[in-house]
Design a protein around this motif. Sequence first.
Motif, PDB file in Angstrom:
ATOM      1  N   GLN A  77       0.850  -1.188   0.000  1.00 43.84           N
ATOM      2  CA  GLN A  77       0.000   0.000   0.000  1.00 43.84           C
ATOM      3  C   GLN A  77       0.889   1.243   0.000  1.00 43.84           C
ATOM      4  OE1 GLN A  77      -3.267   0.194  -0.369  1.00 43.84           O
ATOM      5  NE2 GLN A  77      -3.437  -2.064  -0.464  1.00 43.84           N
ATOM      6  N   PRO A  78       0.564   2.279  -0.785  1.00 39.86           N
ATOM      7  CA  PRO A  78      -0.543   2.346  -1.730  1.00 39.86           C
ATOM      8  C   PRO A  78      -0.330   1.377  -2.888  1.00 39.86           C
ATOM      9  CG  PRO A  78       0.891   4.223  -2.026  1.00 39.86           C
ATOM     10  CD  PRO A  78       1.380   3.525  -0.813  1.00 39.86           C
ATOM     11  N   PRO A  79      -1.398   0.961  -3.560  1.00 39.27           N
ATOM     12  CA  PRO A  79      -1.277  -0.045  -4.610  1.00 39.27           C
ATOM     13  C   PRO A  79      -0.461   0.460  -5.798  1.00 39.27           C
ATOM     14  CG  PRO A  79      -3.488   0.899  -4.582  1.00 39.27           C
ATOM     15  CD  PRO A  79      -2.792   1.396  -3.359  1.00 39.27           C
ATOM     16  N   THR A  80       0.147  -0.474  -6.497  1.00 40.45           N
ATOM     17  CA  THR A  80       0.990  -0.156  -7.650  1.00 40.45           C
ATOM     18  C   THR A  80       0.130   0.158  -8.870  1.00 40.45           C
ATOM     19  OG1 THR A  80       2.754  -1.562  -6.794  1.00 40.45           O
ATOM     20  CG2 THR A  80       2.797  -1.081  -9.150  1.00 40.45           C
ATOM     21  N   ASP A  81       0.598   1.113  -9.693  1.00 42.51           N
ATOM     22  CA  ASP A  81      -0.063   1.454 -10.953  1.00 42.51           C
ATOM     23  C   ASP A  81       0.685   0.897 -12.156  1.00 42.51           C
ATOM     24  OD1 ASP A  81      -2.270   3.477 -10.119  1.00 42.51           O
ATOM     25  OD2 ASP A  81      -0.490   4.184  -9.065  1.00 42.51           O
ATOM     26  N   LEU A  82       2.020   0.885 -12.082  1.00 44.23           N
ATOM     27  CA  LEU A  82       2.853   0.419 -13.190  1.00 44.23           C
ATOM     28  C   LEU A  82       3.921  -0.539 -12.661  1.00 44.23           C
ATOM     29  CD1 LEU A  82       3.611   3.819 -15.003  1.00 44.23           C
ATOM     30  CD2 LEU A  82       2.072   2.043 -15.837  1.00 44.23           C
ATOM     31  N   TYR A  83       4.118  -1.637 -13.379  1.00 37.41           N
ATOM     32  CA  TYR A  83       5.249  -2.531 -13.132  1.00 37.41           C
ATOM     33  C   TYR A  83       6.174  -2.471 -14.340  1.00 37.41           C
ATOM     34  CZ  TYR A  83       3.223  -4.910  -9.053  1.00 37.41           C
ATOM     35  OH  TYR A  83       2.726  -5.214  -7.805  1.00 37.41           O
ATOM     36  N   VAL A  84       7.472  -2.320 -14.075  1.00 34.94           N
ATOM     37  CA  VAL A  84       8.483  -2.362 -15.128  1.00 34.94           C
ATOM     38  C   VAL A  84       9.535  -3.368 -14.686  1.00 34.94           C
ATOM     39  CG1 VAL A  84      10.201  -1.077 -16.422  1.00 34.94           C
ATOM     40  CG2 VAL A  84       8.051   0.029 -15.772  1.00 34.94           C
ATOM     41  N   ILE A  85       9.692  -4.440 -15.461  1.00 33.04           N
ATOM     42  CA  ILE A  85      10.614  -5.522 -15.101  1.00 33.04           C
ATOM     43  C   ILE A  85      11.663  -5.648 -16.195  1.00 33.04           C
ATOM     44  CG2 ILE A  85      10.883  -7.995 -14.677  1.00 33.04           C
ATOM     45  CD1 ILE A  85       7.518  -6.553 -14.054  1.00 33.04           C
ATOM     46  N   GLY A  86      12.930  -5.472 -15.820  1.00 35.22           N
ATOM     47  CA  GLY A  86      14.039  -5.643 -16.756  1.00 35.22           C
ATOM     48  C   GLY A  86      14.865  -6.850 -16.357  1.00 35.22           C
ATOM     49  N   LEU A  87      14.998  -7.800 -17.254  1.00 41.51           N
ATOM     50  CA  LEU A  87      15.759  -9.026 -17.003  1.00 41.51           C
ATOM     51  C   LEU A  87      16.965  -9.086 -17.927  1.00 41.51           C
ATOM     52  CD1 LEU A  87      12.804 -11.580 -16.781  1.00 41.51           C
ATOM     53  CD2 LEU A  87      13.844 -10.276 -14.918  1.00 41.51           C
ATOM     54  N   GLN A  88      18.020  -9.710 -17.446  1.00 44.49           N
ATOM     55  CA  GLN A  88      19.214  -9.945 -18.245  1.00 44.49           C
ATOM     56  C   GLN A  88      19.548 -11.433 -18.184  1.00 44.49           C
ATOM     57  OE1 GLN A  88      19.864  -7.785 -15.249  1.00 44.49           O
ATOM     58  NE2 GLN A  88      18.542  -6.326 -16.321  1.00 44.49           N
ATOM     59  N   GLU A  89      20.202 -11.906 -19.232  1.00 42.86           N
ATOM     60  CA  GLU A  89      20.599 -13.310 -19.358  1.00 42.86           C
ATOM     61  C   GLU A  89      19.410 -14.262 -19.265  1.00 42.86           C
ATOM     62  OE1 GLU A  89      24.079 -14.751 -17.394  1.00 42.86           O
ATOM     63  OE2 GLU A  89      25.191 -12.887 -17.655  1.00 42.86           O
ATOM     64  N   VAL A  90      18.309 -13.868 -19.873  1.00 39.70           N
ATOM     65  CA  VAL A  90      17.214 -14.825 -20.078  1.00 39.70           C
ATOM     66  C   VAL A  90      17.718 -15.883 -21.055  1.00 39.70           C
ATOM     67  CG1 VAL A  90      14.867 -15.109 -20.987  1.00 39.70           C
ATOM     68  CG2 VAL A  90      15.459 -13.078 -19.639  1.00 39.70           C
ATOM     69  N   ASN A  91      17.344 -17.135 -20.843  1.00 33.74           N
ATOM     70  CA  ASN A  91      17.825 -18.240 -21.677  1.00 33.74           C
ATOM     71  C   ASN A  91      17.627 -17.915 -23.153  1.00 33.74           C
ATOM     72  OD1 ASN A  91      18.521 -20.654 -22.853  1.00 33.74           O
ATOM     73  ND2 ASN A  91      17.413 -21.914 -21.383  1.00 33.74           N
ATOM     74  N   ALA A  92      18.734 -17.827 -23.890  1.00 26.15           N
ATOM     75  CA  ALA A  92      18.660 -17.412 -25.298  1.00 26.15           C
ATOM     76  C   ALA A  92      19.476 -18.330 -26.194  1.00 26.15           C
ATOM     77  CB  ALA A  92      19.141 -15.968 -25.451  1.00 26.15           C
ATOM     78  N   VAL A 124      -2.354  -5.343 -17.174  1.00 30.28           N
ATOM     79  CA  VAL A 124      -2.257  -5.760 -18.568  1.00 30.28           C
ATOM     80  C   VAL A 124      -0.855  -5.454 -19.060  1.00 30.28           C
ATOM     81  CG1 VAL A 124      -3.172  -5.413 -20.898  1.00 30.28           C
ATOM     82  CG2 VAL A 124      -4.702  -5.264 -18.911  1.00 30.28           C
ATOM     83  N   LYS A 125      -0.284  -6.364 -19.827  1.00 26.78           N
ATOM     84  CA  LYS A 125       1.032  -6.084 -20.410  1.00 26.78           C
ATOM     85  C   LYS A 125       0.888  -5.013 -21.479  1.00 26.78           C
ATOM     86  CE  LYS A 125       3.358  -8.423 -23.541  1.00 26.78           C
ATOM     87  NZ  LYS A 125       4.128  -9.449 -24.278  1.00 26.78           N
ATOM     88  N   VAL A 126       1.538  -3.870 -21.250  1.00 24.91           N
ATOM     89  CA  VAL A 126       1.468  -2.759 -22.197  1.00 24.91           C
ATOM     90  C   VAL A 126       2.312  -3.065 -23.419  1.00 24.91           C
ATOM     91  CG1 VAL A 126       2.011  -0.310 -22.527  1.00 24.91           C
ATOM     92  CG2 VAL A 126       1.039  -1.098 -20.358  1.00 24.91           C
ATOM     93  N   THR A 127       3.535  -3.521 -23.186  1.00 18.63           N
ATOM     94  CA  THR A 127       4.444  -3.868 -24.277  1.00 18.63           C
ATOM     95  C   THR A 127       5.630  -4.614 -23.701  1.00 18.63           C
ATOM     96  OG1 THR A 127       5.622  -2.983 -26.219  1.00 18.63           O
ATOM     97  CG2 THR A 127       5.855  -1.757 -24.151  1.00 18.63           C
ATOM     98  N   SER A 128       6.446  -5.178 -24.585  1.00 21.25           N
ATOM     99  CA  SER A 128       7.703  -5.813 -24.181  1.00 21.25           C
ATOM    100  C   SER A 128       8.671  -5.715 -25.345  1.00 21.25           C
ATOM    101  CB  SER A 128       7.479  -7.279 -23.787  1.00 21.25           C
ATOM    102  OG  SER A 128       7.035  -8.033 -24.898  1.00 21.25           O
ATOM    103  N   VAL A 129       9.956  -5.848 -25.032  1.00 17.83           N
ATOM    104  CA  VAL A 129      10.980  -5.847 -26.075  1.00 17.83           C
ATOM    105  C   VAL A 129      12.066  -6.822 -25.649  1.00 17.83           C
ATOM    106  CG1 VAL A 129      12.074  -3.797 -25.046  1.00 17.83           C
ATOM    107  CG2 VAL A 129      12.603  -4.424 -27.410  1.00 17.83           C
ATOM    108  N   ARG A 130      12.560  -7.591 -26.625  1.00 13.25           N
ATOM    109  CA  ARG A 130      13.532  -8.655 -26.345  1.00 13.25           C
ATOM    110  C   ARG A 130      14.704  -8.526 -27.306  1.00 13.25           C
ATOM    111  NH1 ARG A 130      13.169 -14.447 -25.037  1.00 13.25           N
ATOM    112  NH2 ARG A 130      15.335 -15.098 -24.759  1.00 13.25           N
ATOM    113  N   MET A 131      15.908  -8.634 -26.789  1.00 12.61           N
ATOM    114  CA  MET A 131      17.127  -8.731 -27.604  1.00 12.61           C
ATOM    115  C   MET A 131      17.972  -9.828 -26.994  1.00 12.61           C
ATOM    116  SD  MET A 131      20.103  -5.887 -28.469  1.00 12.61           S
ATOM    117  CE  MET A 131      20.881  -6.048 -26.841  1.00 12.61           C
ATOM    118  N   GLN A 132      17.885 -11.016 -27.579  1.00 13.79           N
ATOM    119  CA  GLN A 132      18.549 -12.191 -27.026  1.00 13.79           C
ATOM    120  C   GLN A 132      18.234 -12.340 -25.540  1.00 13.79           C
ATOM    121  OE1 GLN A 132      22.249 -12.157 -30.121  1.00 13.79           O
ATOM    122  NE2 GLN A 132      22.593 -13.191 -28.226  1.00 13.79           N
ATOM    123  N   GLY A 133      19.243 -12.214 -24.651  1.00 11.16           N
ATOM    124  CA  GLY A 133      18.992 -12.428 -23.234  1.00 11.16           C
ATOM    125  C   GLY A 133      18.399 -11.242 -22.503  1.00 11.16           C
TER     126      GLY A 133
END
Length: 533
Positions: free
Chosen positions: A100-115, A144-153
């Motif tokens: 609390q207060p509740p979240t409005d936006l989540y932004v998750i950045g990952l590296q070295e995702v299995n590629a 809702v997922k607004v968008t995503s972008v992937r470049m290898q990992g």
Amino acid sequence: MEPLTDSPRQRSESISSSVSQGSRSKMVLRQRLSELMTCVEDMSSDEEASEEVSRTLDEAFHLCGRFVPTDAFRLHMVTWNVATAEPPEDVSSLLQLDVQPPTDLYVIGLQEVNATPLRFISDLLVEDSWSHVLMDTLAPRGFVKVTSVRMQGLLLLVFAKQIHLPFIRNIRTTYTRTGIFGYWGNKGGVSVSLSFYGHMVCFLNCHLAAHMNYALQRVDEFEYILETQDFDIYDTPQVRDHKVVFWFGDLNFRIADHGLHFLRSSINGGRLNLLWSKDQLTMMKKKEPFLQEFEEGPLNFKPSYKFDRNSDTYDTSTPKAWLGFNGKKRKPAWTDRILWRIKPKSLPLEDDDDEDQNEKASTSSKDAMDEFPLLVTQDKYTSDMSYGLSDHKPVIATFSMELRKCFDTPLVHVSPEGVWSADQDALLNYTIQEDFMSSTWDWIGLYKVGFKSAPDYESFVWVREHDLADIHEVIQLSVDKDEIPLVGGQYVLGYYSTNMQSLVGFSANFQILESKRAVMEGLVPEKGNGFNK
């Protein structure tokens, strides 16, 4: 894991990075009220006093209102080098779902995702496993997922509460390779540019060069990313043109000079402040002016790298030789970071002979920011020690974004007409409420409440085929009964803009009734919708 020591909230804004405009406006307001009280004492009549009180209060509150935003939104950010591991079943701690207060936006950045080549190709055809887990967790809570972008990992995902989707527009994504002289995408940056209630925001997830001796190369890579990424938006073509930039990822900066024993004893003793001055990013910021534009909260959490997997213990691996080079244990470091930048005010032109032009340029820029200000406050900056699937711990930051909305009306109004069931064709209405770059390739999707992303529709219809609707013109479309779900439930209609790459208008939630065919085929109990079978 909570920060080890309490620290003040870190705050910045689009008008000034040194003095809070909210504080300035309050100071001006107090000054105006003081002047008012002096005037009232000198007034000769109640009528004159009343008029002066009204005028001065209007002026004072106008001055105050120009600087103080009216809405606040909570942003939850995560950066995590997952070291090719599969996601855990439970990511609730990572996302802090019940905060609390509740979240409005989540932004998750990952590296070295299995590629690996086979895995990367499969992820192009269907969502990767990390996206699946995050969407499955957040969708039931209205995200809702607004968008995503992937470049290898490298993977970057942005989620928003459904209520905000009509006000998230002009979504663009891009990426920059820096690995192997720019030919390989194992290192570099992926980014998302979007307009949030009219404020241009950029999220940039980076994985920069590794190892202790490459601090300068990391800075060069980041500067190259900033200079080369282009979003094809006329007034916000590059990263630094955005009003707010969030820069995060496995930036790979290390702690210089200190030996392994001193590092570990300082960490175990809670004396993290002894290490800050030798953090490479902190040191490079003192030398590079463009880095000084980025702000970061205090590093009051343990270095997030390098851990033995499935433990809270820093690297205990046995040194090994590889291709003739001596291996060694990795020193702990704050490799995983989250920073932000508020666009500086436009500087005056250098031509001193044209003072009028200077004043005009400076004033117009300031007025635009004053009219729609945006304040950024960091509320939390920490790591989560509960996850052990990688040799990195995830780093989390939460922000409050206080802003004055540039608009608060959806571009399109959509509504169902009459009763909907698969027993008959249905009708819907839509109305363009403001002029925008609509297209005959736009469509209206039928979504089950709790949907995961724009393509996650049950069915869709194209907007009017031959010509575009006029503003405020009510357009009615028919939906074939074969496109309506047989089993009833709660649904919503959403208008998707192809040019803006976003959902720009929703209907209210409505009920689709269970069809007679669903009852006949045994898809629902025989007493559905009051039918007595």
